[in-house]
Scaffold this active site. Structure first.
Site, PDB file in Angstrom:
ATOM      1  N   CYS A 138      13.193 131.407 110.459  1.00 27.47           N
ATOM      2  CA  CYS A 138      12.296 132.500 110.996  1.00 27.47           C
ATOM      3  C   CYS A 138      11.717 132.006 112.153  1.00 27.47           C
ATOM      4  CB  CYS A 138      11.238 132.768 109.728  1.00 27.47           C
ATOM      5  SG  CYS A 138       9.861 134.139 110.244  1.00 27.47           S
ATOM      6  N   CYS A 141       8.156 133.048 112.447  1.00 22.49           N
ATOM      7  CA  CYS A 141       6.985 132.236 111.545  1.00 22.49           C
ATOM      8  C   CYS A 141       6.784 130.934 112.373  1.00 22.49           C
ATOM      9  CB  CYS A 141       7.669 132.198 110.250  1.00 22.49           C
ATOM     10  SG  CYS A 141       8.131 133.663 109.573  1.00 22.49           S
ATOM     11  N   ASP A 142       7.843 130.384 112.912  1.00 20.75           N
ATOM     12  CA  ASP A 142       7.754 129.081 113.390  1.00 20.75           C
ATOM     13  C   ASP A 142       7.761 128.986 114.892  1.00 20.75           C
ATOM     14  OD1 ASP A 142       7.440 128.250 110.795  1.00 20.75           O
ATOM     15  OD2 ASP A 142       9.560 128.192 110.350  1.00 20.75           O
TER      16      ASP A 142
END
Length: 316
Positions: A138, A141-142
């Site tokens: 992701c 997300c990261d």
């Protein structure tokens, strides 16, 4: 039923609150059906992992989480209920569908499955060991954690190219590795990627190993045409090599194909009466927000039709 479990009856149970599930909840509750959505995480599904959505009609460019919130507001407008938790088991008894959670059993004549799909793993050494320590699925997300780092993206489809482009706002460089000699992504996404000075491409190659002690340090690649191996230094790797359906709960119901995708007709009906499947978990060619919404609207309406038919039969 366990002694500590409560039985709660509904008209419609929807498992999953992504775009498909939330649309089904909107249509079913708007038809005055007592509707329940069960979500194990946060409503929104893959929208929560998408930086910007550009191809959902009427919104232009909108952040995925913002669009997810708008969907949830619509889904809740006609009093559809949402509960949070993991489903333990699904059964069919006397035509009713039973959905088991830790302390409750929900019963309904209609079950709509909207459990989506998850990113397929590479299955190579180091992937599991370094997950969350440089291995990610992701970018949204990261991505921030790789500021000024060199990262690799595995895959050649829309997700790989789109998320790789997204990563260039943080990373020093983004190298896309694809097992073929041409990308499968939409042309507009390819054009953006090729024009981005931070993006590089390695063709005809697969990952054999992800290496590192406490963090990703290097990636071992193999050229599928020449069988030549190489090891390149990278700080992180983002994997986008396909999807796996979240259908484990339903394998005993006889509604999935050999890969686990749920088979439906064009009315979202599965092989079991009163059970519908929508969104990314369904066997179909295109998995997009727009197609999920289409699936959900059909299933929500079919839920109403099904319950009306049951009521008519009871009157006879």
């Amino acid at each position: 039923m366990e002694e500590n479990q409560t039985m709660i009856k509904k008209d419609v149970i929807i498992i999953g609150a992504g775009p498909a599930g939330m649309t089904a909840a909107l249509y079913a509750s708007r038809a005055s059906l007592d509707t329940l959505m069960i979500e194990r995480g946060v409503p929104g599904g893959e929208l929560m992992n998408t930086a910007d959505v550009e191809n959902y009609p009427g919104f232009g460019k909108i952040p995925g989480p913002e669009l997810a919130m708008k969907f949830f507001e619509s889904a809740s407008a006609f009093k559809a209920e949402t509960v949070y938790g993991a489903v333990d088991k699904v059964e069919i008894k006397d035509g009713n569908k039973l959905v088991y959670l830790a302390d409750k059993i929900y019963q309904a004549p209609v079950l709509i499955i909207a459990t989506g799909a998850t990113h397929r793993k590479l299955g190579v050494s180091g992937e599991e060991e370094l997950a969350g320590r440089g291995v990610s699925y992701c970018a949204v997300c990261d991505g921030f954690f790789f500021k000024d780092k060199d990262v690799m993206v595995i895959g050649g489809g829309d997700s790989a190219v789109e998320e790789g482009t997204y990563l260039t706002q943080f990373a020093n460089s983004v190298t896309v590795v694809h097992r073929r000699d041409a990308l499968r992504a939409q042309k507009i996404l390819q054009e953006r990627a090729f024009a981005n000075p931070k993006m590089k491409f390695i063709w005809d190659s697969v990952v054999d190993e992800i290496q590192g002690q406490d963090q990703v340090e290097s990636i071992k690649l193999r050229n599928v045409k020449t069988d030549e191996a190489s090891t390149l230094a990278f700080d992180g790797v983002f994997v986008y090599v396909g999807l796996v359906p979240n259908s484990e709960l339903f394998t005993d119901l006889g509604i999935t194909d050999e890969q686990g995708w749920i088979i439906t007709d064009d009315q979202m009906q599965t092989a079991q009466d009163g059970i519908y499947a929508i969104g990314d978990v369904r066997a179909k060619n295109l998995r997009q927000v727009a197609t999920a919404v289409g699936d959900g609207s059909i299933a929500g309406q079919k839920a109403y039709d099904y319950i009306q038919t049951l009521a008519y039969q009871e009157e006879l």
